[in-house]
Write a protein that holds these residues in place. Structure first.
Motif, PDB file in Angstrom:
ATOM      1  N   ARG A  20      -6.290   0.176   7.124  1.00 27.79           N
ATOM      2  CA  ARG A  20      -7.606   0.385   6.877  1.00 27.79           C
ATOM      3  C   ARG A  20      -8.126  -0.990   6.537  1.00 27.79           C
ATOM      4  NH1 ARG A  20      -8.160   4.419   3.689  1.00 27.79           N
ATOM      5  NH2 ARG A  20      -8.572   2.824   1.902  1.00 27.79           N
ATOM      6  N   GLU A  21      -7.233  -1.202   5.560  1.00 26.00           N
ATOM      7  CA  GLU A  21      -7.721  -2.548   4.782  1.00 26.00           C
ATOM      8  C   GLU A  21      -7.633  -3.973   5.483  1.00 26.00           C
ATOM      9  OE1 GLU A  21      -8.779  -3.065   1.545  1.00 26.00           O
ATOM     10  OE2 GLU A  21      -9.129  -0.715   1.633  1.00 26.00           O
ATOM     11  N   GLU A  35     -10.554  -4.187   8.028  1.00 19.92           N
ATOM     12  CA  GLU A  35     -11.584  -4.713   7.179  1.00 19.92           C
ATOM     13  C   GLU A  35     -11.518  -6.177   6.792  1.00 19.92           C
ATOM     14  OE1 GLU A  35     -13.388  -3.810   2.560  1.00 19.92           O
ATOM     15  OE2 GLU A  35     -12.941  -2.089   3.807  1.00 19.92           O
ATOM     16  N   TYR A  60       0.802  -1.248   0.080  1.00 18.49           N
ATOM     17  CA  TYR A  60       0.071   0.022   0.046  1.00 18.49           C
ATOM     18  C   TYR A  60       0.822   1.327   0.024  1.00 18.49           C
ATOM     19  CZ  TYR A  60      -3.770  -3.207   1.197  1.00 18.49           C
ATOM     20  OH  TYR A  60      -4.710  -4.263   1.348  1.00 18.49           O
ATOM     21  N   GLU A  80      -3.667   3.364   5.025  1.00 19.53           N
ATOM     22  CA  GLU A  80      -4.379   2.565   4.059  1.00 19.53           C
ATOM     23  C   GLU A  80      -4.326   1.081   4.203  1.00 19.53           C
ATOM     24  OE1 GLU A  80      -4.709   2.132  -0.840  1.00 19.53           O
ATOM     25  OE2 GLU A  80      -3.336   3.388  -0.136  1.00 19.53           O
TER      26      GLU A  80
END
Length: 114
Positions: free
Chosen positions: A58-59, A62, A50, A55
């Motif tokens: 966050r991924e 999730e 990333y 980022e």
């Protein structure tokens, strides 16, 4: 070195603290990675790259929620909605066997000497 604007950035590779109180910081080109080893893939380690740490976090958060956190899922969702992604990853590792991994870290690039 091939340039990937905004993707490969100089990250802190090491920090040396001397007894006299001075600090020497070395930076090197790196990308932020998300590494995952779970139930699927027969123990395979999947790694994604990333442009930013946020980022990747966050991924990862999730992914942690989609992999299921059972009794900690509501707490994980609250952390996710508040943007506390590292806390979601911490809950994942806390509630899964030691054979599982879900981490974000910088991966430093090495280039062959010419």
């Amino acid at each position: 070195m091939t340039e990937f604007p905004g993707f490969i950035k100089q990250q802190v590779a090491s920090r040396l603290h001397r007894p006299d109180g001075t600090t020497e910081t070395t930076r090197a080109p790196a990308v932020w990675t998300l590494a995952h080893r779970g139930y699927s893939g027969s123990g395979r380690l999947d790694v994604w790259a990333y442009a930013t740490k946020r980022e990747a976090l966050r991924e990862g958060a999730e992914l942690a929620i989609s992999c299921g956190l059972d009794e900690k899922e509501e707490q994980a969702r609250r952390h996710y909605e508040a943007g506390r992604y590292q806390k979601v990853l911490d809950l994942y590792e806390e509630t899964h066997p030691e054979t599982h991994l879900l981490r974000v870290q910088a991966a430093f690039l090495q280039f062959p000497a010419c």
